[in-house]
Design a protein around this motif. Structure first.
Motif, short mmCIF file in Angstrom:
data_model
loop_
_atom_site.label_atom_id
_atom_site.label_comp_id
_atom_site.label_asym_id
_atom_site.label_seq_id
_atom_site.Cartn_x
_atom_site.Cartn_y
_atom_site.Cartn_z
N ILE A 1 0.93 -1.32 -0.05
CA ILE A 1 0.06 0.22 -0.02
C ILE A 1 0.83 1.40 0.07
CG2 ILE A 1 -1.76 1.39 1.30
CD1 ILE A 1 -1.62 -2.20 2.32
N VAL A 2 0.79 2.10 -0.95
CA VAL A 2 1.48 3.35 -1.12
C VAL A 2 0.84 4.48 -0.61
CG1 VAL A 2 2.42 4.88 -2.94
CG2 VAL A 2 3.07 2.48 -2.90
N VAL A 3 1.27 5.31 0.44
CA VAL A 3 0.44 6.47 0.83
C VAL A 3 1.24 7.58 0.22
CG1 VAL A 3 -0.01 7.63 2.93
CG2 VAL A 3 -0.19 5.07 2.84
N GLU A 4 0.64 8.48 -0.40
CA GLU A 4 1.47 9.70 -1.12
C GLU A 4 0.23 10.70 -1.53
OE1 GLU A 4 4.61 10.85 -2.24
OE2 GLU A 4 3.24 12.38 -3.09
N PRO A 5 0.58 11.81 -1.24
CA PRO A 5 -0.40 12.90 -1.39
C PRO A 5 -0.51 13.40 -2.75
CG PRO A 5 1.39 13.98 -0.30
CD PRO A 5 1.53 12.67 -0.43
N ILE A 6 0.62 13.00 -3.88
CA ILE A 6 0.43 13.98 -5.14
C ILE A 6 0.00 12.79 -6.10
CG2 ILE A 6 2.09 14.59 -6.98
CD1 ILE A 6 3.75 15.64 -4.74
N GLU A 7 -1.26 13.10 -6.32
CA GLU A 7 -2.26 12.27 -7.33
C GLU A 7 -1.46 11.64 -8.49
OE1 GLU A 7 -4.93 10.68 -7.17
OE2 GLU A 7 -5.12 10.97 -5.29
N GLU A 8 -0.53 12.70 -9.01
CA GLU A 8 0.10 12.25 -10.36
C GLU A 8 1.07 10.96 -10.22
OE1 GLU A 8 -0.26 15.17 -9.29
OE2 GLU A 8 -0.18 16.67 -10.60
N LYS A 9 1.29 10.63 -8.86
CA LYS A 9 2.26 9.60 -8.78
C LYS A 9 1.47 7.99 -8.63
CE LYS A 9 5.85 11.93 -6.69
NZ LYS A 9 6.80 12.38 -5.74
N ARG A 10 0.02 8.11 -8.65
CA ARG A 10 -0.76 7.09 -8.52
C ARG A 10 -0.40 5.89 -9.78
NH1 ARG A 10 -5.85 5.96 -6.19
NH2 ARG A 10 -6.13 7.92 -5.42
N GLU A 11 -0.56 6.42 -10.83
CA GLU A 11 -0.25 5.63 -11.94
C GLU A 11 1.15 4.81 -11.90
OE1 GLU A 11 -0.96 7.24 -15.63
OE2 GLU A 11 -0.08 5.50 -16.71
N THR A 12 2.09 5.60 -11.54
CA THR A 12 3.45 4.80 -11.42
C THR A 12 3.55 4.06 -10.24
OG1 THR A 12 4.42 7.29 -11.94
CG2 THR A 12 5.81 5.82 -11.36
N ALA A 13 3.02 4.34 -9.29
CA ALA A 13 3.04 3.63 -8.10
C ALA A 13 2.22 2.16 -8.44
CB ALA A 13 2.58 4.25 -6.88
N LEU A 14 0.98 2.38 -9.08
CA LEU A 14 0.44 0.75 -9.48
C LEU A 14 1.25 0.31 -10.33
CD1 LEU A 14 -3.19 2.37 -9.49
CD2 LEU A 14 -1.85 0.96 -7.57
N LYS A 15 1.73 0.93 -11.44
CA LYS A 15 2.73 0.20 -12.33
C LYS A 15 3.88 -0.36 -11.83
CE LYS A 15 5.30 1.96 -15.71
NZ LYS A 15 5.75 3.38 -16.33
N MET A 16 4.36 0.15 -10.92
CA MET A 16 5.48 -0.44 -10.14
C MET A 16 5.36 -1.53 -9.12
SD MET A 16 8.36 2.62 -10.21
CE MET A 16 9.35 3.10 -11.45
N GLY A 17 4.01 -1.91 -8.85
CA GLY A 17 3.68 -2.86 -7.95
C GLY A 17 2.94 -2.67 -6.59
N ALA A 18 2.70 -1.46 -6.65
CA ALA A 18 1.64 -1.22 -5.55
C ALA A 18 0.16 -2.01 -5.66
CB ALA A 18 1.41 0.21 -5.35
N THR A 19 -0.40 -2.48 -4.62
CA THR A 19 -1.59 -3.09 -4.81
C THR A 19 -2.73 -1.79 -4.73
OG1 THR A 19 -0.56 -4.71 -3.23
CG2 THR A 19 -2.89 -4.93 -3.72
N LEU A 20 -2.14 -0.73 -3.91
CA LEU A 20 -3.40 0.19 -3.52
C LEU A 20 -2.42 1.47 -3.35
CD1 LEU A 20 -6.29 0.50 -2.39
CD2 LEU A 20 -5.55 -0.12 -0.24
N PHE A 21 -3.26 2.87 -3.85
CA PHE A 21 -2.48 3.97 -3.63
C PHE A 21 -3.49 4.72 -2.64
CE2 PHE A 21 -2.02 8.47 -4.78
CZ PHE A 21 -0.60 8.50 -5.23
N VAL A 22 -3.16 5.23 -1.79
CA VAL A 22 -3.77 5.97 -0.95
C VAL A 22 -3.38 7.35 -0.75
CG1 VAL A 22 -5.28 6.05 1.43
CG2 VAL A 22 -4.36 3.89 0.59
N ASN A 23 -4.30 8.42 -0.91
CA ASN A 23 -4.10 9.72 -0.65
C ASN A 23 -4.55 10.32 0.68
OD1 ASN A 23 -3.91 12.82 -0.77
ND2 ASN A 23 -4.44 12.85 -2.97
N PRO A 24 -3.32 10.57 1.51
CA PRO A 24 -3.68 10.90 2.98
C PRO A 24 -4.38 12.25 3.17
CG PRO A 24 -1.43 11.14 2.60
CD PRO A 24 -1.99 10.66 1.23
N GLN A 25 -4.24 13.08 2.09
CA GLN A 25 -4.91 14.48 2.15
C GLN A 25 -6.31 14.44 2.08
OE1 GLN A 25 -2.52 17.06 -0.45
NE2 GLN A 25 -1.08 17.47 1.23
N THR A 26 -6.91 13.34 1.13
CA THR A 26 -8.30 13.28 0.87
C THR A 26 -9.06 11.94 1.68
OG1 THR A 26 -7.81 12.03 -1.25
CG2 THR A 26 -7.98 14.37 -1.28
#
Ligand SMILES: [Zn+2]
Ligand SMILES: [Zn+2]
Length: 335
Positions: A187-212
């Motif tokens: 699970i990747v926790v990161e506030p910058i939405e633009e990084k969602r796709e990269t994180a998922l592509k590199m192996g993240a199961t889930l991307f969570v934005n802690p600001q929202t």
């Protein structure tokens, strides 16, 4: 020689600087590439890196290059060798060195100021790189070796559920390492939405934005019962607190991000007690440099598209206008 010299807080200039002194146990290296580290931003802001700063000093410590001169006592290197360098020198004589914990050496110093044309580290800090590893990719050796130490401390088992907080260059490398080391879910926790796709592509199961989003709630809503391991890769008090919060009973938390000097972390001690958390900090890269070189050669870290090259002349502006949205690692081409 030309170097990017830190003259004081917020004052970096590309200018002529004296070459480092050459001793008979040293290897002179013409720097090819030097990675830009989070600690360089800390130093630029007037804070400490892995060690306190004395001005004026060239920035950078993640260097690769070619040997141009060897001292009389040097036995393992010759002119023309392609090398990477561990910037952390230890004395070999103090209590911690004797106990095999050289990274905790009380007499340690940084022997690479890599945003410069030349460095002269002691031979023991220099490593050959294989022909198939480019000098560009070899500049990732030091940050990757630090990540490997963090992963060792995390004590990750195959199938573990891992939360990684922060998708800067370090978080992105940690993600790839955990994915390749067979984490069960990441699970990747990161506030910058633009990084969602990269994180998922590199192996993240889930991307969570802690600001929202409420991180713990989203994790549970996705059917994940237990977070086993947490890697904090930011260095803020708020992200360290979040790391302790999302850790489930029995979890190990590694605080990897470099914090500000004097940052005090308030901890809910009772919660930590009832969850029986293991909380660790990770400092530099003891014994992990050879493994980092091997993993770079094996392309365990995807470097194309990840490494973003700039020139030495562009470095002051890069420091001034820190790009939090960058989806990779900035690497400075020196020669
Ligand atoms: Zn670094
Ligand atoms: Zn020592």
């Amino acid at each position: 020689m030309k170097a990017a010299v830190l003259r004081g807080p917020k004052d970096v200039r590309v200018e002529q600087f004296p070459e480092p002194p050459m001793h008979d146990d040293c290897v002179k290296v013409a720097v090819a590439y030097c990675g830009l580290c989070g600690t360089d931003f800390h130093k630029f802001a007037g804070k400490s890196g892995s060690r306190p700063v004395t001005y004026p000093v060239p920035l950078g410590h993640e260097a690769s290059g070619v040997v141009v001169e060897v001292g009389e006592k040097v036995s393992h290197f010759k002119v023309g060798d392609r090398v990477t360098v561990d910037p952390n020198w230890s004395c070999g004589k103090c209590h911690w060195c004797h106990k095999g914990k050289r990274h905790l050496c009380r007499n340690s110093r940084g022997v690479v100021k890599g945003m410069a044309e030349y460095i002269c580290p002691p031979e023991e800090n220099v490593y050959h790189i294989p022909d198939s590893l480019s000098l560009r990719d070899a500049a990732l050796t030091e940050p990757l070796s630090c990540c490997l130490h963090g992963i060792e401390l995390l004590d990750m088992k195959m199938g573990d559920v891992v939360v990684i907080i922060g998708m800067g260059a370090i978080g992105l490398m940690m993600l790839q390492l955990c994915a390749k080391a067979s984490a069960g879910k990441i699970i990747v926790v990161e506030p910058i939405e633009e990084k969602r796709e990269t994180a998922l592509k590199m192996g993240a199961t889930l991307f969570v934005n802690p600001q929202t989003e409420d991180v713990s709630k989203v994790i549970k809503e996705n059917g994940i019962e237990c977070v086993d391991k947490v890697l904090e890769c930011v260095g803020l008090i708020s992200t360290a607190q979040l790391a302790l919060e999302v850790a489930d009973p029995g979890a190990t938390v590694v605080l990897f991000g470099v914090s500000d000097n004097g940052a005090i972390l308030p901890v809910d001690m009772y919660k930590a007690f009832t969850k029986e958390l293991t909380i660790k900090t990770s400092y530099i890269n003891p014994g992990t440099t050879p493994a980092a070189i091997d993993l770079l050669e094996k392309k365990v870290i995807e470097t194309d598209g990840f490494l973003q090259e700039i020139t030495l002349e562009q470095l002051p502006e890069e420091l001034e206008t820190k790009q939090f949205t960058r989806k990779g690692k900035v690497i400075v081409r020196i020669s």
